[in-house]
Design a protein around this motif. Structure first.
Motif, PDB file in Angstrom:
ATOM      1  N   THR A 237      27.567  41.242  39.106  1.00  0.00           N
ATOM      2  CA  THR A 237      28.506  41.217  37.988  1.00  0.00           C
ATOM      3  C   THR A 237      29.867  41.714  38.465  1.00  0.00           C
ATOM      4  O   THR A 237      29.954  42.671  39.236  1.00  0.00           O
ATOM      5  N   ILE A 238      30.897  41.049  38.010  1.00  0.00           N
ATOM      6  CA  ILE A 238      32.266  41.357  38.437  1.00  0.00           C
ATOM      7  C   ILE A 238      33.126  41.557  37.199  1.00  0.00           C
ATOM      8  O   ILE A 238      33.139  40.717  36.302  1.00  0.00           O
ATOM      9  N   LYS A 239      33.807  42.674  37.173  1.00  0.00           N
ATOM     10  CA  LYS A 239      34.642  43.035  36.023  1.00  0.00           C
ATOM     11  C   LYS A 239      36.025  43.392  36.534  1.00  0.00           C
ATOM     12  O   LYS A 239      36.161  43.956  37.622  1.00  0.00           O
ATOM     13  N   ARG A 240      37.039  43.068  35.789  1.00  0.00           N
ATOM     14  CA  ARG A 240      38.405  43.449  36.158  1.00  0.00           C
ATOM     15  C   ARG A 240      39.014  44.279  35.032  1.00  0.00           C
ATOM     16  O   ARG A 240      38.934  43.907  33.861  1.00  0.00           O
ATOM     17  N   ILE A 241      39.592  45.419  35.405  1.00  0.00           N
ATOM     18  CA  ILE A 241      40.325  46.262  34.461  1.00  0.00           C
ATOM     19  C   ILE A 241      41.791  46.209  34.871  1.00  0.00           C
ATOM     20  O   ILE A 241      42.140  46.632  35.974  1.00  0.00           O
ATOM     21  N   ALA A 242      42.633  45.695  34.007  1.00  0.00           N
ATOM     22  CA  ALA A 242      44.007  45.468  34.425  1.00  0.00           C
ATOM     23  C   ALA A 242      44.966  45.477  33.249  1.00  0.00           C
ATOM     24  O   ALA A 242      44.591  45.192  32.108  1.00  0.00           O
ATOM     25  N   GLY A 243      46.196  45.805  33.554  1.00  0.00           N
ATOM     26  CA  GLY A 243      47.318  45.663  32.629  1.00  0.00           C
ATOM     27  C   GLY A 243      48.418  44.886  33.331  1.00  0.00           C
ATOM     28  O   GLY A 243      48.267  44.484  34.488  1.00  0.00           O
ATOM     29  N   LYS A 244      49.543  44.733  32.670  1.00  0.00           N
ATOM     30  CA  LYS A 244      50.610  43.902  33.237  1.00  0.00           C
ATOM     31  C   LYS A 244      51.326  44.595  34.398  1.00  0.00           C
ATOM     32  O   LYS A 244      52.005  43.935  35.204  1.00  0.00           O
ATOM     33  N   ASP A 245      51.185  45.933  34.503  1.00  0.00           N
ATOM     34  CA  ASP A 245      51.753  46.680  35.620  1.00  0.00           C
ATOM     35  C   ASP A 245      50.912  47.932  35.830  1.00  0.00           C
ATOM     36  O   ASP A 245      49.894  48.138  35.156  1.00  0.00           O
ATOM     37  N   ARG A 246      51.322  48.789  36.775  1.00  0.00           N
ATOM     38  CA  ARG A 246      50.524  49.978  37.093  1.00  0.00           C
ATOM     39  C   ARG A 246      50.396  50.926  35.898  1.00  0.00           C
ATOM     40  O   ARG A 246      49.368  51.588  35.733  1.00  0.00           O
ATOM     41  N   LEU A 462      36.959  48.497  43.263  1.00  0.00           N
ATOM     42  CA  LEU A 462      37.856  47.983  44.287  1.00  0.00           C
ATOM     43  C   LEU A 462      39.297  48.126  43.808  1.00  0.00           C
ATOM     44  O   LEU A 462      39.622  47.736  42.687  1.00  0.00           O
ATOM     45  N   ALA A 463      40.141  48.674  44.658  1.00  0.00           N
ATOM     46  CA  ALA A 463      41.579  48.776  44.342  1.00  0.00           C
ATOM     47  C   ALA A 463      42.376  48.396  45.573  1.00  0.00           C
ATOM     48  O   ALA A 463      41.929  48.590  46.711  1.00  0.00           O
ATOM     49  N   THR A 464      43.550  47.857  45.366  1.00  0.00           N
ATOM     50  CA  THR A 464      44.372  47.468  46.500  1.00  0.00           C
ATOM     51  C   THR A 464      44.739  48.685  47.351  1.00  0.00           C
ATOM     52  O   THR A 464      45.007  49.776  46.826  1.00  0.00           O
ATOM     53  N   GLY A 465      44.744  48.469  48.653  1.00  0.00           N
ATOM     54  CA  GLY A 465      45.162  49.524  49.565  1.00  0.00           C
ATOM     55  C   GLY A 465      46.638  49.483  49.888  1.00  0.00           C
ATOM     56  O   GLY A 465      47.132  50.279  50.687  1.00  0.00           O
ATOM     57  N   SER A 484      30.903  54.009  43.709  1.00  0.00           N
ATOM     58  CA  SER A 484      31.652  54.172  44.947  1.00  0.00           C
ATOM     59  C   SER A 484      33.045  53.583  44.771  1.00  0.00           C
ATOM     60  O   SER A 484      33.339  52.927  43.771  1.00  0.00           O
ATOM     61  N   PHE A 485      33.870  53.778  45.795  1.00  0.00           N
ATOM     62  CA  PHE A 485      35.258  53.326  45.696  1.00  0.00           C
ATOM     63  C   PHE A 485      35.701  52.784  47.042  1.00  0.00           C
ATOM     64  O   PHE A 485      35.519  53.429  48.076  1.00  0.00           O
ATOM     65  N   LEU A 486      36.295  51.595  47.033  1.00  0.00           N
ATOM     66  CA  LEU A 486      36.795  50.987  48.264  1.00  0.00           C
ATOM     67  C   LEU A 486      38.229  50.504  48.072  1.00  0.00           C
ATOM     68  O   LEU A 486      38.554  49.883  47.059  1.00  0.00           O
ATOM     69  N   LEU A 487      39.057  50.784  49.063  1.00  0.00           N
ATOM     70  CA  LEU A 487      40.373  50.168  49.124  1.00  0.00           C
ATOM     71  C   LEU A 487      40.234  48.820  49.821  1.00  0.00           C
ATOM     72  O   LEU A 487      39.523  48.697  50.822  1.00  0.00           O
ATOM     73  N   VAL A 488      40.912  47.809  49.289  1.00  0.00           N
ATOM     74  CA  VAL A 488      40.765  46.461  49.833  1.00  0.00           C
ATOM     75  C   VAL A 488      42.133  45.818  50.030  1.00  0.00           C
ATOM     76  O   VAL A 488      43.094  46.159  49.338  1.00  0.00           O
ATOM     77  N   PRO A 489      42.238  44.860  50.954  1.00  0.00           N
ATOM     78  CA  PRO A 489      43.467  44.075  51.058  1.00  0.00           C
ATOM     79  C   PRO A 489      43.641  43.245  49.791  1.00  0.00           C
ATOM     80  O   PRO A 489      42.658  42.888  49.135  1.00  0.00           O
ATOM     81  N   PRO A 490      44.860  42.912  49.441  1.00  0.00           N
ATOM     82  CA  PRO A 490      45.090  42.230  48.157  1.00  0.00           C
ATOM     83  C   PRO A 490      44.606  40.789  48.092  1.00  0.00           C
ATOM     84  O   PRO A 490      44.377  40.272  47.000  1.00  0.00           O
ATOM     85  N   GLU A 515      46.127  40.302  38.881  1.00  0.00           N
ATOM     86  CA  GLU A 515      45.999  39.330  39.960  1.00  0.00           C
ATOM     87  C   GLU A 515      47.072  39.508  41.019  1.00  0.00           C
ATOM     88  O   GLU A 515      46.902  39.059  42.156  1.00  0.00           O
ATOM     89  N   GLY A 516      48.153  40.184  40.677  1.00  0.00           N
ATOM     90  CA  GLY A 516      49.160  40.503  41.681  1.00  0.00           C
ATOM     91  C   GLY A 516      48.711  41.607  42.610  1.00  0.00           C
ATOM     92  O   GLY A 516      49.144  41.681  43.762  1.00  0.00           O
ATOM     93  N   ALA A 517      47.829  42.469  42.128  1.00  0.00           N
ATOM     94  CA  ALA A 517      47.311  43.562  42.950  1.00  0.00           C
ATOM     95  C   ALA A 517      46.132  43.099  43.803  1.00  0.00           C
ATOM     96  O   ALA A 517      46.059  43.392  45.001  1.00  0.00           O
ATOM     97  N   ILE A 518      45.192  42.374  43.177  1.00  0.00           N
ATOM     98  CA  ILE A 518      44.037  41.816  43.890  1.00  0.00           C
ATOM     99  C   ILE A 518      43.875  40.371  43.444  1.00  0.00           C
ATOM    100  O   ILE A 518      43.669  40.097  42.261  1.00  0.00           O
ATOM    101  N   ASN A 519      43.964  39.480  44.398  1.00  0.00           N
ATOM    102  CA  ASN A 519      43.958  38.050  44.135  1.00  0.00           C
ATOM    103  C   ASN A 519      42.723  37.612  43.361  1.00  0.00           C
ATOM    104  O   ASN A 519      41.629  38.113  43.607  1.00  0.00           O
TER     105      ASN A 519
END
Length: 531
Positions: A237-246, A462-465, A484-490, A515-519
């Motif tokens: 399962t894949i979930k995204r938590i996001a807003g328009k900016d940080r 997962l969060a952008t590094g 757990s927590f991983l930094l990933v390339p965008p 999607e600008g932070a993680i494709n």
């Protein structure tokens, strides 16, 4: 409608914690499914450990082993499937496990062991066992065609018997297993062999030679066999938590994790130093971290404070980070109690945060996490682990340790260094007590090392590094949900991240940021971890 089942899922810390898909699990069978121990007491069997596995990844909706009864034969299980309660349970079950059949023969062996030498008797027993198993599996499929059925093969429970007597019993057990496997596969279900697993260490797995039941280690190794078969059927399962900016992403994380919170931690959103050490304090206070601009309390942040019904706001950093007039005084004007946690620089601020943690916890941890204060990735790689364990994060320079940090570390028994020698030199490390270094060749491999060695889980954030904000605010929620927590390339999965995700059997990925932070291609890439 599941009120008669044994619930194993603890109350969630927040109603919004992801629970999809909620799977219902029913265990049928004999004393092994019921959890009878090697001392004949009632305890945790493989079904309980499987339920705990499912619970650990938030996949368990309901579980019962009330239909598993010591002494049950295949005929008992067959008859049980005629009972309304069992029919209801099976109709709603996503997963069914079965261990039954050995008692069909053991009852004869206990009463008249010589009968098992009679080919007519054994032939009749095998014919009945095959008939019952076929009926059991077909009945389950008829009641619920979509349920997955996993059927256990038996081990040698008689390893301590004299060789001659054991040979006959082992041959009988192999024949029982062959029959069960044949019927299971013919009906399109999954056979779970256990004979060779238990055989590897009889004294550990079957600690009582006079009792056929496993000990806890035996049940755990049986569970591992079930799990290896079962996990391939479970979805990612894949979930995204996001807003328009940080700033909006931080609010979205807060809304996902907290229905209300008396306390909120507030940090500057455009630069990282004062906030790097804030995650452990926020978790200790069960508070979300919100971000704002240095000279403006954003209206959206004010709205979120109101939604949370906050009373206190811990402001990280001095007036140079978050202005006295525009932030501190504005919070007071709105009716909140602001508490500034700050030092003259990032290093002292980290120490002051640690002191605040000690005051709030009424005691201090004697383990410290140390990361480079000029580069955010290493500190953020450890933030979720630090938060979950209540371990303060201290900051240092690469070649030397600031005096205020050195003084604080002098009180510690253990130091976890995050990052390689270019981030924290060996010279600097030598001034710290009892150090262990966690590092990789880059920020992503360092994140993997921290996760693998300190904080492994089948659930990962997962969060952008490439930027700090999403990782900072998300690390507190990861700790709250035991992820757990991983930094990933965008834009793509780093090879080391893919490797550790496969090693940990990750079933849940929560992506932080838009999607600008993680494709968005990440969603597709992550699904390949399961069929």
């Amino acid at each position: 409608m599941w009120s008669f089942l044994f619930p194993l899922v603890a109350a969630a810390t927040t109603e919004k914690q992801p629970m999809s898909p909620p799977l219902s699990y029913v265990a049928l069978g004999d004393s092994l499914a019921a959890g009878i121990q090697s001392d004949s007491s009632q305890g945790l069997g493989y079904s309980d450990y499987l339920a705990q596995k499912l619970e650990s990844i938030d996949y368990l909706g309901a579980f019962t082993k009330s239909f598993a009864v010591p002494g049950y034969t295949s005929n008992d299980v067959r008859e049980g499937l005629k009972q309304p309660q069992q029919v209801q349970a099976i109709a709603e079950a996503d997963i069914v496990t079965i261990s039954v059949g050995a008692n069909d023969f053991l009852k004869v062996w206990k009463e008249n062991p010589e009968h098992l030498q009679d080919p007519n008797v054994t032939s009749a027993l095998f014919a009945k066992l095959g008939e019952n198993y076929t009926n059991i599996v077909k009945t389950i499929h008829k009641i619920n065609p979509s349920s997955k059925v996993y059927i256990m093969g038996y081990y040698n429970a008689f390893y301590a018997y004299p060789e001659a007597e054991q040979q006959n019993l082992v041959a009988l057990m192999h024949k029982i297993n062959q029959l069960i496997e044949s019927v299971t596969r013919a009906e399109g279900q999954t056979f779970v062999p256990t004979f060779s697993l238990i055989e590897k260490n009889y004294p550990v797995y079957l600690p009582n030679p006079e009792n056929i039941h496993p000990g806890s280690e035996g049940y755990k190794v049986i569970t591992s066999a079930f799990w290896e078969a079962m996990k391939e059927e479970l979805p990612v399962t894949i979930k995204r938590i996001a807003g328009k900016d940080r700033y909006e992403t931080a609010i979205a994380i807060s809304q996902e994790g907290w229905e209300a919170s008396d306390i909120v931690v507030l940090a500057r959103g455009d630069t990282f130093p004062d906030a790097l050490a804030g995650a452990p304090l926020a978790h200790l206070l069960d508070a979300p971290i919100l971000l704002t601009k240095p000279n403006e309390l954003l209206e959206s942040v004010s709205t979120e404070l109101h939604r949370l019904n906050a009373k206190k706001v811990y402001v990280l950093g001095g007036p140079g980070a978050l202005a006295e007039e525009h932030i501190f005084k504005e919070l007071e004007r709105l009716g909140y109690t602001p508490i500034r946690v700050a030092g003259k620089d990032r290093y002292e601020t980290a120490v002051r945060i640690a002191e605040k943690m000690e005051a709030e916890a009424l005691g201090s941890s004697k383990t410290a996490i140390v990361a480079n204060g000029s580069k955010y990735p290493d500190a953020l790689s450890a933030a979720s682990y630090a938060a979950e364990t209540g371990t303060a994060i201290y900051l240092t320079k690469a070649e030397s340790v600031p005096e205020i940090t050195k003084t604080a570390l002098a009180e510690m028994n253990r130091t976890l260094l995050i990052g390689g020698p270019t981030a924290i030199s060996e010279k600097a490390a030598q001034t710290m007590p009892n150090t262990t270094r966690y590092a990789g060749v880059d920020r992503y491999q360092t994140s993997v090392t921290v996760t693998r060695e300190l904080n492994p889980s089948s659930k990962v954030f997962l969060a952008t590094g490439e930027t700090f904000a999403d990782a900072l605010t998300g690390s507190v929620l990861a700790a709250k949900w035991d992820y757990s927590f991983l930094l990933v390339p965008p834009h793509h999965l780093h090879d080391s991240i893919e490797t550790v995700a496969e090693e940990m059997d990750v079933f849940r990925f929560t992506i932080l940021g838009g999607e600008g932070a993680i494709n968005p291609a990440y969603e597709k890439q992550l699904t390949k971890f399961r069929p």
